[in-house]
Structures are given as C-alpha cells and as structure tokens.
Motif scaffolding. Structure first.
Motif, PDB file in Angstrom:
ATOM      1  N   LEU A  53       0.839  -1.199   0.000  1.00 32.57           N
ATOM      2  CA  LEU A  53       0.000   0.000   0.000  1.00 32.57           C
ATOM      3  C   LEU A  53       0.881   1.259   0.000  1.00 32.57           C
ATOM      4  N   PHE A  54       1.941   1.265   0.790  1.00 34.40           N
ATOM      5  CA  PHE A  54       2.850   2.415   0.850  1.00 34.40           C
ATOM      6  C   PHE A  54       3.476   2.696  -0.515  1.00 34.40           C
ATOM      7  N   VAL A  55       3.961   1.656  -1.184  1.00 37.37           N
ATOM      8  CA  VAL A  55       4.580   1.830  -2.508  1.00 37.37           C
ATOM      9  C   VAL A  55       3.547   2.341  -3.510  1.00 37.37           C
ATOM     10  N   ALA A  56       2.338   1.783  -3.483  1.00 40.36           N
ATOM     11  CA  ALA A  56       1.283   2.228  -4.400  1.00 40.36           C
ATOM     12  C   ALA A  56       0.923   3.696  -4.143  1.00 40.36           C
ATOM     13  N   ALA A  57       0.837   4.085  -2.877  1.00 49.32           N
ATOM     14  CA  ALA A  57       0.512   5.475  -2.537  1.00 49.32           C
ATOM     15  C   ALA A  57       1.636   6.408  -2.978  1.00 49.32           C
ATOM     16  N   TYR A  58       2.877   5.984  -2.801  1.00 49.15           N
ATOM     17  CA  TYR A  58       4.023   6.793  -3.226  1.00 49.15           C
ATOM     18  C   TYR A  58       3.976   7.020  -4.732  1.00 49.15           C
ATOM     19  N   LEU A  59       3.717   5.945  -5.482  1.00 50.14           N
ATOM     20  CA  LEU A  59       3.679   6.052  -6.940  1.00 50.14           C
ATOM     21  C   LEU A  59       2.490   6.880  -7.418  1.00 50.14           C
ATOM     22  N   LYS A  60       1.411   6.913  -6.612  1.00 46.89           N
ATOM     23  CA  LYS A  60       0.260   7.729  -6.983  1.00 46.89           C
ATOM     24  C   LYS A  60       0.588   9.216  -6.839  1.00 46.89           C
TER      25      LYS A  60
END
Length: 193
Positions: free
Chosen positions: A79-86
């Motif tokens: 979730l953290f990586v996905a949020a960062y990429l968003k």
C-alpha cells in the motif's frame, strides 16, 4: 568595432553554448535517474504483491500468527509503494526531463552553428541570432523541471571524463562516405569505377 569587443561577444556565445551543453546533459541524467527509480518501484510493487498473495495463501493453509503478521506487514508495504507512486510519478518526471533535453539539444546545436558562422556574420545579425536563442532558452527553462546537484555531477563526469560530446576523426569517419573521411588524411580524389 574593436577586436576586444569581437572577442568579448564570442566569449559570451561560447559561455552560453557551454551552459546549454551542461544543462542538456543534466536533464538527460535526471531522466535516466527517474526512469531507474520507476523501474525500482515497479519491481518492488510486483515483488510485494507476489509475497502478499503467497502470504494470504499460506495463512489459509497454515493458519499461523507469524504468517498473518508478515502478510499484514507486506500488505502495508505494498500500500505504501502504491501510494508513493500515486503521488509521485517518476515516469512522468522522466518524460519531462527527456522533453527538456530534446528542446535543449536544438538550442545547443544552434549555438554551435552560431559559433561556426560567427566569423562570417555581420555583428548585428549575430546579435539578433544570439538574442533569439536566449529568448528560446528562457522559454524552455520556464517549462522545465528542476534538476539537482547529483545529476549535474553525473553530467560533468560524462562530459569531462567520459567525453560524451566528443568524437575522434575515426569515429566520425565511420558514418561518412569516403570523400568526406578525414582520418589518415582526407583523400585527394575518389577513384571512379
């Protein structure tokens, strides 16, 4: 017009050319670093997703607390990586740097042409071309993303030590027809068959 005035003008054009060469290479390095960052985060996202999925299957099969805790931690990391990429898109940033570098390439080549033409151009025409290039350059800088010191240092290393912008006569000759080759002396005539 005095000779020192001509030299001062030429020095200014040379300085502008050098700055554009460095800025162009710096944007290329920033684009490469952003693209590398994107690859890293995409692989991290794939790896974390695969481990989370494997953990979910293991929880169903094993029903152990340690597997549940590890799977939950992996899920949060995913979730953290996905949020960062968003919120931060290294791919779009890399493309903006590539676009800036492409525009700067043209300006760089125009400055080089101006330096080549300078001895033959009337001073007023040379000043006009210089002013046009400065206006074009200012417009590019306004729309370009920021670079950083690390990219500048990489550009400097490539330009000074790795000679990214230089070619030997032999290297250039590889691309030219025989009549335009210089290495080993330019041929006096080309034999006709």
């Amino acid at each position: 017009m005095s000779l020192s005035y001509d030299l001062a003008f030429e020095d200014q054009i040379r300085e502008c050319y050098g700055r554009v060469v460095y800025t162009h290479k710096t944007h290329e390095r920033m684009a490469d670093r952003c693209a590398s960052g994107l690859r890293f985060f995409k692989w991290a996202q794939i790896t974390l997703s695969a481990l989370t999925s494997a953990g979910a299957v293991a929880v169903v099969v094993q029903e152990r607390d340690s597997i549940e805790i590890a799977t939950a931690a992996l899920s949060f990391l995913t979730l953290f990586v996905a949020a960062y990429l968003k919120n931060f898109d290294p791919g779009a940033t890399a493309q903006k740097h590539r676009d800036a570098a492409a525009k700067l390439w043209n300006i760089r080549e125009c400055y080089l042409s101006l330096l080549t033409d300078l001895p033959k151009l009337p001073h007023n025409e040379a000043v006009e071309r210089r002013d046009e290039l400065q206006s074009m350059l200012a417009a590019i800088y306004v729309g370009s993303p920021q670079t950083d010191g690390k990219a500048y240092m990489e550009a400097q290393d490539r330009l000074k030590n790795m000679e990214d912008m230089t070619f030997s006569d032999e290297e250039i000759d590889c691309f030219l027809p025989l009549s335009l080759k210089r290495a080993g002396g330019r041929p006096r005539s080309v034999a006709k068959s």
